[in-house]
Each structure stands twice: as C-alpha cells, then as structure tokens.
Design a protein around this motif. Structure first.
Motif, PDB file in Angstrom:
ATOM      1  N   GLY A  34      48.082  -4.417  -8.274  1.00  0.00           N
ATOM      2  CA  GLY A  34      49.381  -3.755  -8.333  1.00  0.00           C
ATOM      3  C   GLY A  34      49.396  -2.621  -7.330  1.00  0.00           C
ATOM      4  N   GLU A 211      52.935  -3.491 -12.961  1.00  0.00           N
ATOM      5  CA  GLU A 211      54.004  -2.705 -12.355  1.00  0.00           C
ATOM      6  C   GLU A 211      54.499  -1.694 -13.382  1.00  0.00           C
ATOM      7  N   TYR A 232      55.231  -8.061  -6.254  1.00  0.00           N
ATOM      8  CA  TYR A 232      54.442  -7.005  -6.904  1.00  0.00           C
ATOM      9  C   TYR A 232      53.356  -6.360  -6.039  1.00  0.00           C
TER      10      TYR A 232
END
Ligand SMILES: Nc1ncnc2c1ncn2[C@@H]1O[C@H](COP(=O)(O)OP(=O)(O)OP(=O)(O)O)[C@@H](O)[C@H]1O
Ligand SMILES: [Mg+2]
Length: 235
Positions: A34, A211, A232
């Motif tokens: 992420g 996220e 992402y």
C-alpha cells in the motif's frame, strides 16, 4: 495463525486503522502493500504489541495477543525487524545478536548459550564482522544484522517492515533468498511490508493491499493484477 479482527487504532485523536481485518496463512509469505502512510507500520506495531489498539482482536493460534506485552509476544515466537533497522549502533555485531539469546533459551532446547551457527550460514558477513560496532556497518549489513537478530529467537513468525528500503540490489537479492529458504526449509511464516513490486512478486505468496487503514484486497500473489496495482499502489 495470526488473525486480526476489526482493529481500530488511534494516535491521539487521529484514527489510523479502521476496523481492520487480516488473516495470515500459516507457513506462507504474506506481503502487506500500500502507498505511504496507509498504516502498514502501524499495523505491524499493533501485531507486535508496540502500540495499543482501541478495539478489535489480534490472535495467534487462537490465543488473544491483545493483552500481552511486546516481550511476551516475542516469547510466543514473533520476531520483528522494524522499518529503518534499529540495531544498537554502539554494540558490536556479536553483542547485538546475543541480545536475543535469553528469549531463545526459553523457546528452544538446543545450546541456548551461543548464537546459532545458522545465522552465520545465512549471513556470512556477520561472522566476518563479529567484533565491529553495529553503527559502523553499511546500511545493507545493518539490515542483515537486524534480520539475524530476529532469527536468533527461532521465531515461528517473522515480521519485516520494508527490509529493502535504501539497500543495494545484491543485498536485496540475498535477503530475498534468505526469506525464501527459511520459509521453504523450516516452514517459517513471514509477514513482509514491501513497496517494491518486483521483490514482492518474487518472494511473496500472498498479498494484502491496504488503503486508509483498511485491508482492501487479499489474494494469492499471482492474482495481483494491473488494475489493483493501478488503484492501490501506483503513485
Ligand atoms: N507516532 C505517531 N503519532 C502520530 N501519527 C503517527 C505516528 N506514527 C505514524 N503516524 C501517522 O499514521 C499514519 C500511518 O503511518 P504508518 O507509519 O503506519 O504508515 P506506512 O503505511 O507504514 O507508511 P510508509 O510506507 O511511509 O512507511 C500516517 O499518517 C502517519 O503520519
Ligand atoms: Mg511504514
């Protein structure tokens, strides 16, 4: 193995983890991925007990970890290599490695007084530099020392937070090889925060995408496709 259930975490008044759910497959290598600031390090610290959580549950093999101290979690077999290494710069390589021995002696029955030879087989450079101060090692060597120190405990689960940050390619390759070898030969479960897609694909078997303090996608690494990456990971 490790299971995280609806975990909320705050720094002061700012909520970072939001009802976060995550399952770690035993014996696998899971990459947590992420963008910057989504809460990856916060999540690892919560697993390790270095940060309190507000609510939710973290369990290992069905046992609640929530109320256990970080030290107790290390005794239970969780090894942790923090982001940015964090070795003791004024202590020698040998002294850095010896720090884990008291925990090791509680976890294994084999010669607990000595640093296991295995550490030096995995990272020969540590043997060559045994008496050098940790702070005098290169960044890559310090990372190998940090991983070696976590392995002294003979952990069941090894947690690594961006082990390859700022490290040259040949050492990145070595670190990847060590992770794969320990996983394959000893069944070590690995949780790895990794931003580099190439490394994640080479080493990881599972991915979890984060996220805004939540896990938004979970699957086998081979299913990490371009649309997920674009959504992402790409900046
Ligand atoms: N000690 C702290 N006090 C207050 N806020 C913090 C603290 N540590 C982290 N944060 C905030 O929490 C959020 C998540 O940080 P975290 O370090 O978990 O992100 P990360 O996903 O590991 O990022 P990176 O990829 O940059 O390492 C960020 O907004 C960060 O600024
Ligand atoms: Mg981080």
């Amino acid at each position: 193995m490790i299971s995280i259930n609806k975990v909320d975490q705050l720094y002061g008044g700012t909520q970072i983890l939001w009802e976060l759910d995550l399952d770690i497959v035993p014996g696998s290598i899971t990459c947590i991925m992420g963008r910057n600031g989504v809460g990856k390090t916060t999540l690892l610290k919560a697993i390790m007990g270095l940060l309190p959580i507000k609510s939710g549950e973290i369990t290992m093999d069905g046992q609640a970890l929530n109320k256990q101290s970080a030290e107790k979690r290390a005794y239970s077999g969780i090894g942790y290599v923090p982001q940015g290494r964090d070795i003791f710069p004024m202590l020698t390589v040998e002294e850095n490695l010896r720090i884990g021995l008291p925990v090791r002696s509680k976890r294994t029955t084999d010669s607990p007084k000595d640093i296991p030879e295995k550490i030096f087989e995995l990272f020969p450079v540590l043997k060559d530099m045994l008496h050098r101060r940790g702070g005098d090692l290169s960044g890559g060597q310090q990372q190998q020392l940090a991983i070696g120190r976590a392995l002294v405990l003979e952990p069941k689960v090894l947690i690594l937070d961006e082990p390859n940050e700022g490290i040259q390619p040949n050492i990145v390759k070595q670190i990847g090889d060590v992770i794969l070898k320990l996983n394959k030969e000893e069944g070590l479960t690995v949780i790895l925060v990794e931003q580099k897609l190439g490394f994640a694909r080479r080493v990881g078997k599972e991915f979890r995408l984060m996220e805004k303090g939540r896990v938004v996608a979970s699957d086998k690494m081979e299913n990490l496709d371009d649309s997920l990456i674009k959504q992402y990971l790409a900046v």
